[in-house]
Design a protein around this motif. Structure first.
Motif, PDB file in Angstrom:
ATOM      1  N   LYS A 231       0.824  -1.216   0.000  1.00  0.00           N
ATOM      2  CA  LYS A 231       0.000   0.000   0.000  1.00  0.00           C
ATOM      3  C   LYS A 231       0.854   1.260   0.000  1.00  0.00           C
ATOM      4  CE  LYS A 231      -3.941  -2.099   2.423  1.00  0.00           C
ATOM      5  NZ  LYS A 231      -4.697  -2.143   3.696  1.00  0.00           N
ATOM      6  N   ILE A 232       1.846   1.296   0.884  1.00  0.00           N
ATOM      7  CA  ILE A 232       2.654   2.513   0.978  1.00  0.00           C
ATOM      8  C   ILE A 232       3.527   2.687  -0.250  1.00  0.00           C
ATOM      9  CG2 ILE A 232       4.699   1.555   2.168  1.00  0.00           C
ATOM     10  CD1 ILE A 232       4.569   4.011   4.004  1.00  0.00           C
ATOM     11  N   SER A 233       3.918   1.577  -0.888  1.00  0.00           N
ATOM     12  CA  SER A 233       4.709   1.670  -2.114  1.00  0.00           C
ATOM     13  C   SER A 233       3.875   2.253  -3.249  1.00  0.00           C
ATOM     14  CB  SER A 233       5.238   0.286  -2.504  1.00  0.00           C
ATOM     15  OG  SER A 233       6.118  -0.224  -1.521  1.00  0.00           O
ATOM     16  N   TYR A 234       2.650   1.790  -3.406  1.00  0.00           N
ATOM     17  CA  TYR A 234       1.768   2.369  -4.424  1.00  0.00           C
ATOM     18  C   TYR A 234       1.544   3.859  -4.166  1.00  0.00           C
ATOM     19  CZ  TYR A 234       0.348  -1.692  -7.169  1.00  0.00           C
ATOM     20  OH  TYR A 234       0.331  -2.756  -8.041  1.00  0.00           O
ATOM     21  N   LEU A 235       1.425   4.218  -2.889  1.00  0.00           N
ATOM     22  CA  LEU A 235       1.181   5.612  -2.546  1.00  0.00           C
ATOM     23  C   LEU A 235       2.343   6.500  -2.988  1.00  0.00           C
ATOM     24  CD1 LEU A 235      -0.492   7.800  -1.082  1.00  0.00           C
ATOM     25  CD2 LEU A 235       0.730   7.162   1.020  1.00  0.00           C
ATOM     26  N   PHE A 236       3.574   6.080  -2.646  1.00  0.00           N
ATOM     27  CA  PHE A 236       4.723   6.946  -2.911  1.00  0.00           C
ATOM     28  C   PHE A 236       5.271   6.813  -4.330  1.00  0.00           C
ATOM     29  CE2 PHE A 236       4.785   7.583   1.612  1.00  0.00           C
ATOM     30  CZ  PHE A 236       5.329   8.856   1.747  1.00  0.00           C
ATOM     31  N   VAL A 237       5.116   5.640  -4.945  1.00  0.00           N
ATOM     32  CA  VAL A 237       5.651   5.453  -6.294  1.00  0.00           C
ATOM     33  C   VAL A 237       4.665   5.924  -7.357  1.00  0.00           C
ATOM     34  CG1 VAL A 237       6.428   3.727  -7.978  1.00  0.00           C
ATOM     35  CG2 VAL A 237       7.167   3.570  -5.595  1.00  0.00           C
ATOM     36  N   LEU A 238       3.369   5.752  -7.092  1.00  0.00           N
ATOM     37  CA  LEU A 238       2.364   6.065  -8.104  1.00  0.00           C
ATOM     38  C   LEU A 238       1.386   7.148  -7.651  1.00  0.00           C
ATOM     39  CD1 LEU A 238       1.416   5.230 -10.930  1.00  0.00           C
ATOM     40  CD2 LEU A 238      -0.089   3.546  -9.841  1.00  0.00           C
ATOM     41  N   GLY A 239       0.815   6.998  -6.467  1.00  0.00           N
ATOM     42  CA  GLY A 239      -0.263   7.876  -6.021  1.00  0.00           C
ATOM     43  C   GLY A 239       0.149   9.328  -5.868  1.00  0.00           C
ATOM     44  N   ILE A 240       1.165   9.587  -5.052  1.00  0.00           N
ATOM     45  CA  ILE A 240       1.581  10.972  -4.806  1.00  0.00           C
ATOM     46  C   ILE A 240       2.132  11.634  -6.069  1.00  0.00           C
ATOM     47  CG2 ILE A 240       3.194  12.436  -3.528  1.00  0.00           C
ATOM     48  CD1 ILE A 240       2.842  10.602  -1.136  1.00  0.00           C
ATOM     49  N   PRO A 241       3.031  10.987  -6.831  1.00  0.00           N
ATOM     50  CA  PRO A 241       3.489  11.632  -8.078  1.00  0.00           C
ATOM     51  C   PRO A 241       2.353  11.922  -9.050  1.00  0.00           C
ATOM     52  CG  PRO A 241       4.979   9.858  -7.474  1.00  0.00           C
ATOM     53  CD  PRO A 241       3.798   9.755  -6.563  1.00  0.00           C
ATOM     54  N   ALA A 242       1.381  10.994  -9.156  1.00  0.00           N
ATOM     55  CA  ALA A 242       0.241  11.229 -10.048  1.00  0.00           C
ATOM     56  C   ALA A 242      -0.581  12.414  -9.568  1.00  0.00           C
ATOM     57  CB  ALA A 242      -0.624   9.978 -10.140  1.00  0.00           C
ATOM     58  N   ALA A 243      -0.774  12.508  -8.259  1.00  0.00           N
ATOM     59  CA  ALA A 243      -1.538  13.631  -7.703  1.00  0.00           C
ATOM     60  C   ALA A 243      -0.818  14.953  -7.939  1.00  0.00           C
ATOM     61  CB  ALA A 243      -1.767  13.407  -6.212  1.00  0.00           C
ATOM     62  N   ILE A 244       0.503  14.957  -7.760  1.00  0.00           N
ATOM     63  CA  ILE A 244       1.284  16.173  -7.998  1.00  0.00           C
ATOM     64  C   ILE A 244       1.170  16.595  -9.464  1.00  0.00           C
ATOM     65  CG2 ILE A 244       3.629  17.101  -8.110  1.00  0.00           C
ATOM     66  CD1 ILE A 244       4.277  15.400  -5.641  1.00  0.00           C
ATOM     67  N   GLY A 245       1.287  15.599 -10.368  1.00  0.00           N
ATOM     68  CA  GLY A 245       1.180  15.909 -11.795  1.00  0.00           C
ATOM     69  C   GLY A 245      -0.182  16.460 -12.160  1.00  0.00           C
ATOM     70  N   ALA A 246      -1.242  15.870 -11.596  1.00  0.00           N
ATOM     71  CA  ALA A 246      -2.595  16.316 -11.911  1.00  0.00           C
ATOM     72  C   ALA A 246      -2.849  17.728 -11.400  1.00  0.00           C
ATOM     73  CB  ALA A 246      -3.610  15.340 -11.310  1.00  0.00           C
ATOM     74  N   VAL A 247      -2.405  18.002 -10.181  1.00  0.00           N
ATOM     75  CA  VAL A 247      -2.601  19.333  -9.607  1.00  0.00           C
ATOM     76  C   VAL A 247      -1.799  20.365 -10.387  1.00  0.00           C
ATOM     77  CG1 VAL A 247      -2.167  20.764  -7.565  1.00  0.00           C
ATOM     78  CG2 VAL A 247      -3.191  18.494  -7.304  1.00  0.00           C
ATOM     79  N   SER A 248      -0.567  19.995 -10.756  1.00  0.00           N
ATOM     80  CA  SER A 248       0.278  20.927 -11.512  1.00  0.00           C
ATOM     81  C   SER A 248      -0.351  21.264 -12.855  1.00  0.00           C
ATOM     82  CB  SER A 248       1.668  20.321 -11.720  1.00  0.00           C
ATOM     83  OG  SER A 248       2.302  20.068 -10.488  1.00  0.00           O
ATOM     84  N   TRP A 249      -0.908  20.241 -13.517  1.00  0.00           N
ATOM     85  CA  TRP A 249      -1.559  20.482 -14.811  1.00  0.00           C
ATOM     86  C   TRP A 249      -2.815  21.327 -14.650  1.00  0.00           C
ATOM     87  CZ3 TRP A 249      -6.452  18.927 -16.412  1.00  0.00           C
ATOM     88  CH2 TRP A 249      -6.739  19.158 -17.769  1.00  0.00           C
ATOM     89  N   TYR A 250      -3.621  20.997 -13.627  1.00  0.00           N
ATOM     90  CA  TYR A 250      -4.883  21.713 -13.427  1.00  0.00           C
ATOM     91  C   TYR A 250      -4.643  23.172 -13.065  1.00  0.00           C
ATOM     92  CZ  TYR A 250      -9.497  22.855 -11.576  1.00  0.00           C
ATOM     93  OH  TYR A 250     -10.708  23.451 -11.347  1.00  0.00           O
ATOM     94  N   MET A 251      -3.608  23.411 -12.242  1.00  0.00           N
ATOM     95  CA  MET A 251      -3.330  24.775 -11.790  1.00  0.00           C
ATOM     96  C   MET A 251      -2.341  25.504 -12.703  1.00  0.00           C
ATOM     97  SD  MET A 251      -3.161  24.253  -7.646  1.00  0.00           S
ATOM     98  CE  MET A 251      -3.121  26.030  -7.387  1.00  0.00           C
ATOM     99  N   ASN A 252      -1.914  24.781 -13.749  1.00  0.00           N
ATOM    100  CA  ASN A 252      -1.012  25.370 -14.739  1.00  0.00           C
ATOM    101  C   ASN A 252       0.256  25.953 -14.088  1.00  0.00           C
ATOM    102  OD1 ASN A 252      -0.279  26.002 -17.384  1.00  0.00           O
ATOM    103  ND2 ASN A 252      -1.149  28.079 -17.260  1.00  0.00           N
ATOM    104  N   ILE A 253       0.845  25.143 -13.217  1.00  0.00           N
ATOM    105  CA  ILE A 253       2.051  25.583 -12.516  1.00  0.00           C
ATOM    106  C   ILE A 253       3.241  25.535 -13.471  1.00  0.00           C
ATOM    107  CG2 ILE A 253       3.648  25.049 -10.637  1.00  0.00           C
ATOM    108  CD1 ILE A 253       1.272  23.910  -9.088  1.00  0.00           C
ATOM    109  N   ARG A 254       3.997  26.616 -13.507  1.00  0.00           N
ATOM    110  CA  ARG A 254       5.149  26.690 -14.395  1.00  0.00           C
ATOM    111  C   ARG A 254       6.441  27.085 -13.661  1.00  0.00           C
ATOM    112  NH1 ARG A 254       2.166  24.297 -17.045  1.00  0.00           N
ATOM    113  NH2 ARG A 254       1.332  24.743 -19.133  1.00  0.00           N
ATOM    114  N   GLU A 255       6.320  27.662 -12.474  1.00  0.00           N
ATOM    115  CA  GLU A 255       7.492  28.195 -11.787  1.00  0.00           C
ATOM    116  C   GLU A 255       8.384  27.060 -11.274  1.00  0.00           C
ATOM    117  OE1 GLU A 255       4.430  28.863 -10.992  1.00  0.00           O
ATOM    118  OE2 GLU A 255       4.126  30.909 -11.756  1.00  0.00           O
ATOM    119  N   PRO A 256       9.688  27.083 -11.601  1.00  0.00           N
ATOM    120  CA  PRO A 256      10.613  26.058 -11.114  1.00  0.00           C
ATOM    121  C   PRO A 256      10.666  25.989  -9.587  1.00  0.00           C
ATOM    122  CG  PRO A 256      11.605  27.313 -12.896  1.00  0.00           C
ATOM    123  CD  PRO A 256      10.336  28.010 -12.551  1.00  0.00           C
TER     124      PRO A 256
END
Length: 289
Positions: A231-256
């Motif tokens: 469970k924790i492996s799926y969370l950190f390897v897939l879940g959290i990175p996917a959530a970060i990517g989705a939020v970044s795309w939705y909020m159109n984050i561009r700043e390094p």
């Protein structure tokens, strides 16, 4: 038994009541007992010596280094190298744990082999690499498949058990017969943990303790740990990175700088999880001492 140092060598295969045996010997011998838990959680400094043993290059001095702080050893990898250790400690008493070989096959297949298969596969393998724990998993995999000379399949424990019940039973029986043929009868106890204190204390010439014989069954603990790791492996390897990517795309984050902050937070959370796992493993190791 008044001797100091390493005096009891367990030649029984894993999943034959070795945790209960370890607990019992700690009471009888008033000292620590080597076990696979020692390799995984307690003595990472021994890993190079075990890799040397896997390569067939461990000397008597190496075995004495590994076992210097212990009164005895049970479970694998000790039992896989019982002949080499007996050569280094020729006065040791040898205990051969046995059980019904068909039930043994089921136990190995559904506990330690299953747990290692999960840990060595994606996403757990990635997660364990992230937190610096994969080297222990890799070593356990190597130790679990050391092929003994008497292996009917030419394979080690996990590979043989994976082939099926027939091959596993033959592997188990050959190991038992080999130990009986190698160790002098006067130095060997063939024993099941359900027999309790009596035969063990008689063999070691020690009084029976005024406490119940330990009954340590870690099957459910192994399975719960396997599921939690998954469970924790799926969370950190897939879940959290996917959530970060989705939020970044939705909020159109561009700043390094924003991404650097997100990355730092992710690394901090990994560090926190690693510290929790280290604490859990230390506590688990101490609870079995």
């Amino acid at each position: 038994m008044e001797e100091e140092g390493f005096v009891v060598l367990g030649a029984g295969l894993p999943r034959t009541g070795t945790l209960s045996t370890r607990a019992a010997l700690k009471i009888l011998l008033k000292g620590d007992i080597y076990h696979m838990a020692t390799v995984m959680h307690e003595r990472p400094d021994h890993h190079p010596l075990w890799r040397k043993a896997i390569a067939g290059k461990a000397s008597d001095a190496d075995w004495r280094t590994i076992l210097a702080d212990y009164r005895g050893g049970v479970d694998y990898p000790v039992s896989f190298f019982y002949k080499e250790i007996y050569k280094a400690y020729p006065n040791a008493k040898v205990i051969l744990n046995v059980r019904d070989p068909k039930k043994w096959h089921q136990s190995v297949n559904n506990s330690i082999r299953k747990a290692h298969g999960t840990a060595a596969s994606w996403p757990c393998s990635w997660f364990l690499r992230f937190i610096g724990k994969y080297s222990s998993v890799s070593l356990v995999g190597q130790l679990s498949d050391v092929a003994p000379q008497n292996s009917p399949t030419g394979l080690g424990l996990f590979s043989t058990v994976g082939k099926g019940e027939k091959e596993a039973v033959e592997y188990f029986n050959r190991h038992v017969e080999e130990v009986k043929s190698v160790i002098p009868a006067e130095n060997l106890l063939v024993w099941e943990v359900k027999q309790g204190w009596g035969p063990l204390c008689q063999f070691l010439n020690l009084p029976v303790p005024d406490v119940p014989f330990p009954n340590v069954n870690d099957t459910s603990e192994i399975e719960n740990g396997r599921k939690s790791l998954l469970k924790i492996s799926y969370l950190f390897v897939l879940g959290i990175p996917a959530a970060i990517g989705a939020v970044s795309w939705y909020m159109n984050i561009r700043e390094p700088a924003t991404y650097m902050g997100i990355g730092a937070g992710y690394l901090l959370s990994l560090g926190f999880v690693k510290s929790m796992i280290d604490g859990f493993l230390l506590q688990a190791g101490q609870s079995k001492k």
